[in-house]
Design a protein around this motif. Structure first.
Motif, PDB file in Angstrom:
ATOM      1  N   UNK A   1       0.816  -1.219   0.000  1.00 19.91           N
ATOM      2  CA  UNK A   1       0.000   0.000   0.000  1.00 19.91           C
ATOM      3  C   UNK A   1       0.843   1.259   0.000  1.00 19.91           C
ATOM      4  N   UNK A   2       2.173   1.092   0.079  1.00 19.86           N
ATOM      5  CA  UNK A   2       3.066   2.242   0.120  1.00 19.86           C
ATOM      6  C   UNK A   2       3.548   2.603   1.506  1.00 19.86           C
ATOM      7  N   UNK A   3       3.085   1.885   2.523  1.00 19.83           N
ATOM      8  CA  UNK A   3       3.548   2.119   3.895  1.00 19.83           C
ATOM      9  C   UNK A   3       4.866   1.382   4.124  1.00 19.83           C
ATOM     10  N   UNK A   4       5.499   1.690   5.247  1.00 24.25           N
ATOM     11  CA  UNK A   4       6.755   1.037   5.573  1.00 24.25           C
ATOM     12  C   UNK A   4       6.608  -0.175   6.455  1.00 24.25           C
ATOM     13  N   UNK A   5       5.485  -0.246   7.185  1.00 23.32           N
ATOM     14  CA  UNK A   5       5.276  -1.353   8.119  1.00 23.32           C
ATOM     15  C   UNK A   5       3.792  -1.485   8.411  1.00 23.32           C
ATOM     16  N   UNK A   6       3.417  -2.662   8.929  1.00 21.37           N
ATOM     17  CA  UNK A   6       2.034  -2.928   9.291  1.00 21.37           C
ATOM     18  C   UNK A   6       1.762  -2.523  10.732  1.00 21.37           C
ATOM     19  N   UNK A   7       0.519  -2.174  10.991  1.00 20.48           N
ATOM     20  CA  UNK A   7       0.000  -2.021  12.343  1.00 20.48           C
ATOM     21  C   UNK A   7      -1.111  -3.053  12.481  1.00 20.48           C
ATOM     22  N   UNK A   8      -0.890  -4.049  13.327  1.00 22.20           N
ATOM     23  CA  UNK A   8      -1.799  -5.184  13.423  1.00 22.20           C
ATOM     24  C   UNK A   8      -3.049  -4.810  14.208  1.00 22.20           C
ATOM     25  N   UNK A   9      -4.203  -5.164  13.641  1.00 22.06           N
ATOM     26  CA  UNK A   9      -5.503  -4.841  14.228  1.00 22.06           C
ATOM     27  C   UNK A   9      -6.366  -6.101  14.199  1.00 22.06           C
ATOM     28  N   UNK A  10      -7.048  -6.402  15.284  1.00 21.77           N
ATOM     29  CA  UNK A  10      -7.883  -7.603  15.340  1.00 21.77           C
ATOM     30  C   UNK A  10      -9.132  -7.428  14.481  1.00 21.77           C
ATOM     31  N   UNK A  11      -9.798  -8.530  14.127  1.00 21.64           N
ATOM     32  CA  UNK A  11     -11.027  -8.425  13.332  1.00 21.64           C
ATOM     33  C   UNK A  11     -12.111  -7.572  13.991  1.00 21.64           C
ATOM     34  N   UNK A  12     -12.090  -7.467  15.327  1.00 20.16           N
ATOM     35  CA  UNK A  12     -13.093  -6.636  15.995  1.00 20.16           C
ATOM     36  C   UNK A  12     -12.594  -5.222  16.280  1.00 20.16           C
ATOM     37  N   UNK A  13     -11.445  -4.854  15.663  1.00 22.29           N
ATOM     38  CA  UNK A  13     -11.017  -3.461  15.700  1.00 22.29           C
ATOM     39  C   UNK A  13     -10.172  -3.032  16.873  1.00 22.29           C
ATOM     40  N   UNK A  14      -9.429  -3.958  17.497  1.00 18.46           N
ATOM     41  CA  UNK A  14      -8.492  -3.579  18.552  1.00 18.46           C
ATOM     42  C   UNK A  14      -7.095  -3.465  17.951  1.00 18.46           C
ATOM     43  N   UNK A  15      -6.432  -2.352  18.200  1.00 17.66           N
ATOM     44  CA  UNK A  15      -5.072  -2.129  17.716  1.00 17.66           C
ATOM     45  C   UNK A  15      -4.095  -2.869  18.627  1.00 17.66           C
ATOM     46  N   UNK A  16      -3.140  -3.583  18.028  1.00 16.37           N
ATOM     47  CA  UNK A  16      -2.236  -4.432  18.797  1.00 16.37           C
ATOM     48  C   UNK A  16      -0.798  -3.908  18.824  1.00 16.37           C
ATOM     49  N   UNK A  17      -0.069  -4.122  17.740  1.00 13.18           N
ATOM     50  CA  UNK A  17       1.375  -3.867  17.698  1.00 13.18           C
ATOM     51  C   UNK A  17       1.836  -3.949  16.260  1.00 13.18           C
TER      52      UNK A  17
ATOM     53  N   UNK B   1      -0.501   6.991   9.532  1.00 10.73           N
ATOM     54  CA  UNK B   1      -1.203   5.712   9.657  1.00 10.73           C
ATOM     55  C   UNK B   1      -2.343   5.703   8.652  1.00 10.73           C
ATOM     56  N   UNK B   2      -2.332   4.709   7.780  1.00  8.02           N
ATOM     57  CA  UNK B   2      -3.348   4.593   6.720  1.00  8.02           C
ATOM     58  C   UNK B   2      -3.474   5.885   5.906  1.00  8.02           C
ATOM     59  N   UNK B   3      -2.331   6.492   5.630  1.00  4.33           N
ATOM     60  CA  UNK B   3      -2.300   7.672   4.781  1.00  4.33           C
ATOM     61  C   UNK B   3      -2.577   8.984   5.487  1.00  4.33           C
ATOM     62  N   UNK B   4      -2.959   8.954   6.749  1.00  2.35           N
ATOM     63  CA  UNK B   4      -3.205  10.187   7.482  1.00  2.35           C
ATOM     64  C   UNK B   4      -1.970  10.575   8.274  1.00  2.35           C
ATOM     65  N   UNK B   5      -1.414  11.744   7.993  1.00  2.00           N
ATOM     66  CA  UNK B   5      -0.239  12.191   8.701  1.00  2.00           C
ATOM     67  C   UNK B   5      -0.530  12.523  10.155  1.00  2.00           C
ATOM     68  N   UNK B   6       0.388  12.169  11.043  1.00  2.00           N
ATOM     69  CA  UNK B   6       0.246  12.540  12.443  1.00  2.00           C
ATOM     70  C   UNK B   6       0.734  13.971  12.644  1.00  2.00           C
ATOM     71  N   UNK B   7       0.249  14.659  13.683  1.00  2.00           N
ATOM     72  CA  UNK B   7       0.627  16.060  13.876  1.00  2.00           C
ATOM     73  C   UNK B   7       2.120  16.289  14.011  1.00  2.00           C
TER      74      UNK B   7
END
Length: 259
Positions: free
Chosen positions: A145-161, A230-236
């Motif tokens: 997708x053009x990102x450098x690394x994954x951010x793992x998220x569970x199927x029910x939408x919990x962010x992991x690592x 994250x997912x194309x949205x720049x952090x401040x």
């Protein structure tokens, strides 16, 4: 640095060392491992890594000679000298003790993440196993997708690592990280970042990512790596003030503990 390896105490160039192709560690990814960062030839938090290795092995009913493994690592480090890089210790189901010295991978000043759905295996909770195929595939999916690394998220939408790193984030001026009860790895670097920052464990929902003030990945090789998007949205900010403080605090802790 030259890549060196030891297999059951026999040392040689990493590219020439072998294990039997019948080893279940190769055939099925059945084994455990640890990686520590070398600072001038000294592995950071090595006793913590060995303790976790022993717990991982016990959890998958894998017996090995810890004293022999420790001695083989020490012998390889003595031969290599005061190098910077990583030391990796693998214990395979076939009973092989493999030690590998390698240079540090290239790490960018900041990194963009892409969320990837991931369902962690409960049966391998608290086990740092050789079965990393799902993690590596998550990284590939993120990079596509053009990102450098994954951010793992569970199927029910919990962010992991990250696939090989802990995730820290700031909301409302406070630093947090997903809790161990969400089945993230009890990372050695994570522990030390928690100690120097006072960050708290807090679950993070996927929909909250849009409101983050800053974030970073933490791991043996990355230390503290600011997240720029994250997912194309720049952090401040990347790094933001809490990330910069975490990086400085972690470096000071490494220096203090190795002094």
């Amino acid at each position: 640095m030259d890549e060196l390896a030891s297999v059951d105490g026999v040392v040689g160039p990493a590219g020439t060392m072998t294990i039997p192709v019948t080893d279940e560690g190769l055939l099925r990814g059945d084994g455990v491992f640890e990686v520590a960062r070398l600072y001038g030839g000294r592995p950071f938090a090595w006793d913590e890594h060995l303790a976790r290795l022993s717990r991982s092995a016990a959890n998958v009913h894998l017996e090995f000679d810890l004293d022999a493994a420790r001695a083989e690592v020490e012998a390889l480090l003595e031969r290599a000298g005061a190098v910077d890089g990583t030391v990796r210790l693998l214990i395979t189901r076939g009973g092989r003790r493999v030690v590998l010295l390698a240079p540090l991978p290239d790490t960018a000043p900041t990194i963009a993440l892409a969320t990837v759905e991931y369902a962690p295996s409960r049966v391998l909770d608290a086990v740092k196993s050789l079965s990393y195929a799902a993690n590596m595939h998550a990284t590939r999916l993120a990079r596509e997708t053009g990102a450098g690394e994954a951010l793992l998220v569970t199927p029910d939408g919990r962010v992991l690592e990250g696939p090989t790193s802990a995730f820290f984030y700031a909301l409302g001026g406070r630093l947090h990280t997903p809790p161990l009860r969400d089945h993230v790895l009890d990372s050695i670097t994570r522990r030390h970042v928690l100690a120097v920052t006072g960050a708290t464990e807090r679950g993070l929902a996927l929909h909250e990512l849009d409101g983050l003030d800053e974030a970073f990945l933490a791991s043996t090789t990355r230390e503290v790596q600011p997240v720029s998007a994250i997912d194309g949205r720049g952090l401040p900010a990347a790094p933001g003030p809490l990330t910069a403080a975490a990086a400085d605090g972690f470096r000071r802790r490494v220096a203090d503990l190795l002094s």
